[in-house]
Write a protein that holds these residues in place. Structure first.
Motif, mmCIF file in Angstrom:
data_model
loop_
_atom_site.group_PDB
_atom_site.id
_atom_site.type_symbol
_atom_site.label_atom_id
_atom_site.label_comp_id
_atom_site.label_asym_id
_atom_site.label_seq_id
_atom_site.Cartn_x
_atom_site.Cartn_y
_atom_site.Cartn_z
ATOM 1 N N ARG A 48 14.478 -51.369 13.476
ATOM 2 C CA ARG A 48 14.743 -53.120 13.381
ATOM 3 C C ARG A 48 14.201 -53.760 13.987
ATOM 4 N NH1 ARG A 48 20.413 -52.467 10.932
ATOM 5 N NH2 ARG A 48 20.244 -53.607 8.858
ATOM 6 N N TRP A 54 8.200 -50.565 10.897
ATOM 7 C CA TRP A 54 9.637 -51.039 9.608
ATOM 8 C C TRP A 54 9.362 -52.290 9.203
ATOM 9 C CZ3 TRP A 54 11.677 -46.502 7.616
ATOM 10 C CH2 TRP A 54 11.538 -45.364 7.920
ATOM 11 N N GLU A 56 11.968 -54.486 6.965
ATOM 12 C CA GLU A 56 13.964 -54.976 6.058
ATOM 13 C C GLU A 56 13.048 -55.955 4.954
ATOM 14 O OE1 GLU A 56 18.039 -54.870 7.347
ATOM 15 O OE2 GLU A 56 17.090 -55.823 8.284
ATOM 16 N N ASP A 59 18.840 -56.516 3.503
ATOM 17 C CA ASP A 59 19.614 -56.213 4.425
ATOM 18 C C ASP A 59 20.171 -55.141 4.419
ATOM 19 O OD1 ASP A 59 21.815 -57.152 6.302
ATOM 20 O OD2 ASP A 59 23.089 -57.615 4.799
ATOM 21 N N LEU A 62 15.449 -50.748 4.476
ATOM 22 C CA LEU A 62 14.122 -51.118 5.069
ATOM 23 C C LEU A 62 12.699 -49.829 4.768
ATOM 24 C CD1 LEU A 62 16.379 -51.175 7.683
ATOM 25 C CD2 LEU A 62 14.865 -51.020 8.983
#
Length: 205
Positions: A48, A54, A56, A59, A62
């Protein structure tokens, strides 16, 4: 004219009934019910980090496109279609627990709507020829029960997926070439997993 209208309505009804049931777009998001293991938590936090490459997309899901296909207009996967893809499944420590190439088989063919919930998020963002990585928290993958003996309970899993082909709905044959027994076992697992998800979420997938 009325007869034609009735025939048209009946035709649409039959066609709709023949289609596989797709996940309800309004279904509740899967919820993580336990904290991640420390190693998995650190791993996901690193992904993150800004600049990691990456994204997201939901939730606990990723994704990273690591290679784009050569045709920008290639067909895109969708929940109401089947796909053929090669894949490799790994834990956060890069240990491989599953993979189509490792079995020496052809590309896996499967309805998108019958894959892991995390795959259902990632695949529709891919076009034929794309290679993507996706890392999934347990609620998007194998949950609190895991997938014994290969995946422990409450475990983050990552996949590298190459989308080889998109196939129109109702044309799938869930068969791994030269690996029919595995296909039958995995199909059974998917149905059992979907049933558990329905029971846990109190809603249909």
């Amino acid at each position: 004219m009325l007869l034609r209208l009735i025939v048209a309505v009946l035709s649409l009804t039959v066609a709709s009934a023949a289609r596989p049931k797709l996940p309800d777009p309004a279904m509740k998001k899967p919820v993580r019910t336990r904290d991640l293991e420390p190693e998995d938590d650190r791993f996901m936090s690193e992904l993150r980090t800004a600049g990691s490459g990456w994204v997201e997309i939901d939730d606990g899901v990723l994704m990273q496109i690591v290679e784009k296909g050569t045709d920008p207009d290639a067909e895109q996967a969708a929940l109401n279609k089947d796909v053929k893809c090669h894949f490799k499944g790994m834990f956060a420590n890069t240990t491989v627990f599953d993979g189509s190439h490792d079995r020496g088989e052809g590309a896996m063919q499967v309805p998108v709507a019958q894959t892991l919930l995390g795959w259902q998020k990632c695949l529709p963002l891919m076009r034929v020829g794309d290679v993507a990585k996706c890392c999934l928290e347990p609620q998007w993958a194998f949950g609190q029960t895991g997938a014994p003996p290969h995946v422990p309970p409450n475990t983050v899993v990552c996949y590298e997926i190459k989308l080889e082909e998109v196939i129109e709905e109702n044309k799938h044959h869930y068969i791994h070439p030269d690996y029919a027994d595995y296909a039958e076992e995995y199909q059974k697992f998917l149905h059992e997993y979907a049933a558990k998800q329905r029971a846990n979420q109190g809603t249909e997938l």
